[in-house]
Enzyme design. Structure first.
Site, mmCIF file in Angstrom:
data_model
loop_
_atom_site.group_PDB
_atom_site.id
_atom_site.type_symbol
_atom_site.label_atom_id
_atom_site.label_comp_id
_atom_site.label_asym_id
_atom_site.label_seq_id
_atom_site.Cartn_x
_atom_site.Cartn_y
_atom_site.Cartn_z
ATOM 1 N N ARG A 57 -6.444 12.866 1.387
ATOM 2 C CA ARG A 57 -6.223 13.166 1.455
ATOM 3 C C ARG A 57 -4.565 13.122 1.448
ATOM 4 O O ARG A 57 -3.745 13.698 1.834
ATOM 5 C CB ARG A 57 -6.392 12.809 3.798
ATOM 6 C CG ARG A 57 -6.247 10.823 3.269
ATOM 7 C CD ARG A 57 -6.534 11.094 4.998
ATOM 8 N NE ARG A 57 -7.597 10.932 5.280
ATOM 9 C CZ ARG A 57 -8.458 10.660 5.885
ATOM 10 N NH1 ARG A 57 -7.861 9.907 7.283
ATOM 11 N NH2 ARG A 57 -9.735 10.902 6.834
ATOM 12 N N HIS A 100 -5.980 3.695 -1.939
ATOM 13 C CA HIS A 100 -7.168 3.886 -1.448
ATOM 14 C C HIS A 100 -7.553 5.245 -1.893
ATOM 15 O O HIS A 100 -6.363 6.729 -1.544
ATOM 16 C CB HIS A 100 -6.908 4.229 0.348
ATOM 17 C CG HIS A 100 -8.433 4.168 0.283
ATOM 18 N ND1 HIS A 100 -8.396 3.935 2.352
ATOM 19 C CD2 HIS A 100 -9.454 4.506 0.166
ATOM 20 C CE1 HIS A 100 -9.808 3.881 2.360
ATOM 21 N NE2 HIS A 100 -10.502 4.862 1.566
ATOM 22 N N HIS A 159 -4.583 -4.076 7.511
ATOM 23 C CA HIS A 159 -3.914 -3.419 8.840
ATOM 24 C C HIS A 159 -2.985 -3.556 10.169
ATOM 25 O O HIS A 159 -3.783 -4.366 10.572
ATOM 26 C CB HIS A 159 -5.190 -2.722 8.795
ATOM 27 C CG HIS A 159 -5.452 -1.999 9.852
ATOM 28 N ND1 HIS A 159 -5.634 -0.582 8.574
ATOM 29 C CD2 HIS A 159 -5.952 -0.711 10.275
ATOM 30 C CE1 HIS A 159 -5.944 0.329 9.719
ATOM 31 N NE2 HIS A 159 -6.117 0.103 10.188
ATOM 32 N N ASN A 216 0.646 -0.865 -0.507
ATOM 33 C CA ASN A 216 -0.448 0.018 -0.029
ATOM 34 C C ASN A 216 0.874 1.384 0.345
ATOM 35 O O ASN A 216 1.550 1.676 0.952
ATOM 36 C CB ASN A 216 -1.092 -0.053 1.061
ATOM 37 C CG ASN A 216 -2.199 1.445 1.366
ATOM 38 O OD1 ASN A 216 -1.818 2.051 0.865
ATOM 39 N ND2 ASN A 216 -3.503 0.741 1.525
ATOM 40 N N ARG A 255 3.356 19.079 1.548
ATOM 41 C CA ARG A 255 3.878 19.584 1.088
ATOM 42 C C ARG A 255 2.927 20.812 0.456
ATOM 43 O O ARG A 255 3.465 21.485 -0.603
ATOM 44 C CB ARG A 255 4.935 20.047 0.750
ATOM 45 C CG ARG A 255 6.263 20.070 2.561
ATOM 46 C CD ARG A 255 5.842 21.129 2.911
ATOM 47 N NE ARG A 255 6.743 21.050 3.575
ATOM 48 C CZ ARG A 255 8.446 22.007 3.001
ATOM 49 N NH1 ARG A 255 8.663 22.453 2.612
ATOM 50 N NH2 ARG A 255 8.944 21.570 5.349
ATOM 51 N N HIS A 298 0.727 5.793 1.826
ATOM 52 C CA HIS A 298 1.413 6.903 2.333
ATOM 53 C C HIS A 298 2.416 7.936 1.862
ATOM 54 O O HIS A 298 3.855 8.519 2.590
ATOM 55 C CB HIS A 298 1.850 6.251 4.152
ATOM 56 C CG HIS A 298 0.591 6.276 5.083
ATOM 57 N ND1 HIS A 298 -0.043 7.147 5.523
ATOM 58 C CD2 HIS A 298 0.085 5.057 5.303
ATOM 59 C CE1 HIS A 298 -1.192 6.726 5.714
ATOM 60 N NE2 HIS A 298 -0.932 5.592 5.529
ATOM 61 N N GLU A 305 -10.779 -9.423 2.875
ATOM 62 C CA GLU A 305 -9.740 -9.150 3.587
ATOM 63 C C GLU A 305 -9.835 -8.846 5.310
ATOM 64 O O GLU A 305 -10.776 -7.628 5.420
ATOM 65 C CB GLU A 305 -9.085 -7.752 2.918
ATOM 66 C CG GLU A 305 -7.551 -7.383 3.734
ATOM 67 C CD GLU A 305 -6.602 -6.437 2.747
ATOM 68 O OE1 GLU A 305 -6.321 -5.233 3.854
ATOM 69 O OE2 GLU A 305 -7.173 -6.578 1.644
ATOM 70 N N ARG A 363 -9.922 7.778 -1.293
ATOM 71 C CA ARG A 363 -10.630 8.458 -0.168
ATOM 72 C C ARG A 363 -11.569 9.064 -0.860
ATOM 73 O O ARG A 363 -11.429 10.396 -1.707
ATOM 74 C CB ARG A 363 -9.776 8.838 0.967
ATOM 75 C CG ARG A 363 -9.283 7.952 1.908
ATOM 76 C CD ARG A 363 -8.557 8.511 3.679
ATOM 77 N NE ARG A 363 -7.996 7.968 4.304
ATOM 78 C CZ ARG A 363 -9.071 7.482 5.373
ATOM 79 N NH1 ARG A 363 -10.219 7.576 4.955
ATOM 80 N NH2 ARG A 363 -8.707 6.051 6.610
ATOM 81 N N GLU A 397 -8.736 0.564 -2.879
ATOM 82 C CA GLU A 397 -9.333 0.933 -2.156
ATOM 83 C C GLU A 397 -10.300 1.823 -2.353
ATOM 84 O O GLU A 397 -10.102 3.143 -2.375
ATOM 85 C CB GLU A 397 -8.567 0.752 -0.870
ATOM 86 C CG GLU A 397 -8.127 -0.228 -0.541
ATOM 87 C CD GLU A 397 -6.732 0.217 0.639
ATOM 88 O OE1 GLU A 397 -7.922 0.906 1.966
ATOM 89 O OE2 GLU A 397 -5.942 -0.998 1.417
ATOM 90 N N THR A 446 -8.260 3.704 8.641
ATOM 91 C CA THR A 446 -9.328 3.165 8.616
ATOM 92 C C THR A 446 -9.731 2.205 9.918
ATOM 93 O O THR A 446 -8.372 1.515 10.635
ATOM 94 C CB THR A 446 -9.460 1.773 7.236
ATOM 95 O OG1 THR A 446 -9.486 2.185 5.944
ATOM 96 C CG2 THR A 446 -11.075 0.851 7.314
#
Length: 240
Positions: free
Chosen positions: A49, A43, A190, A7, A18, A10, A151, A45, A70, A101
């Site tokens: 974000r 993901h 997760h 994933n 920034r 991040h 999952e 969203r 996702e 999540t």
């Protein structure tokens, strides 16, 4: 061999801090592939974000392993999924206030929204998965909807201490057995990291693990390719 989905959300989180152009999730995905990733998870969203619409388009054009998008059961992101056609769509719950999540979908109590989303995704040739808590009732409800995989949410296991670790691991094992018996692929993810992943990887029937934060955190220190390679080696040692 247990499949490793990496994933890359991040990586985008760092970029969005920034609102700039680096680090690029697409470059991270390419390096993850070189490190041995079997799939790339991202993901999209509702609040955007981290992963942005452009990221989805670029990733779909450049990722050579399987793609796993996702998303929530929300019209706009469902429309994007149906347009770009990832290999897999993982339906997850989503709250704008949460940091990450916080739990699985309540499939058993769904009024039809999840079923409608599954039908729509399947009509576009997309394999479907549901992110659920390790609960037999939720597994049974997922099976009734005809999804290709579930999952299992490993967050409570990852946060457990002492005797609770065994309890949470047992919940995952029982739910996983029911999922496999129902003919669904068994995925999990997760909160998994380089230490706690081993017992989950050894659970009967586990086909795929999706891991993000721990790998991206490690990549800050050693690089994405090496961080993924380290996780790949751990999973290979756990494979039957």
């Amino acid at each position: 061999m247990i499949e490793l989905g990496v994933n890359i959300d991040h990586v985008a989180t760092v970029r969005q801090a920034r609102r700039t152009y680096e680090p690029d999730p697409a470059i991270a995905a390419a390096l993850a592939e070189q490190g041995g990733a079997d799939g790339i998870t991202f993901h999209l969203r509702e609040d955007r974000r981290h992963i942005q619409d452009r990221d989805v388009d670029v990733l779909m054009q450049t990722v050579t392993v399987k793609t796993n998008l996702e998303l929530a059961c929300e019209e706009q992101v469902l429309a994007i999924a149906c347009r770009v056609k990832p290999d897999w769509a993982l339906l997850v719950p989503e709250s704008r206030e949460e940091v990450t999540t916080e739990g699985g979908l309540d499939v058993a109590s769904d009024s039809g929204r999840i079923a409608a989303a599954i039908e729509r995704l399947k009509s576009h040739g997309i394999l479907t998965s549901l992110f659920i808590d390790p609960d037999v009732r939720q597994v049974a409800a997922a099976a009734e909807l005809g999804v290709d995989a579930v999952e299992l949410h490993t967050g409570p296991y990852a946060l457990a201490k002492r005797a609770d670790v065994a309890t949470e691991l047992s919940r995952l094992e029982v739910a996983g057995q029911h999922a496999s018996q129902a003919g669904m692929r068994l995925h999990a993810g997760h909160g998994l990291n380089y230490v706690n992943v081993r017992p989950v990887a050894k659970l009967p029937g586990v086909i795929e693990l999706n891991i993000g934060h721990a790998i991206v955190s490690r990549a800050v220190m050693v690089g994405m390719k090496e961080a993924v390679s380290e996780m790949r080696r751990i999973l290979d040692l756990c494979s039957p």
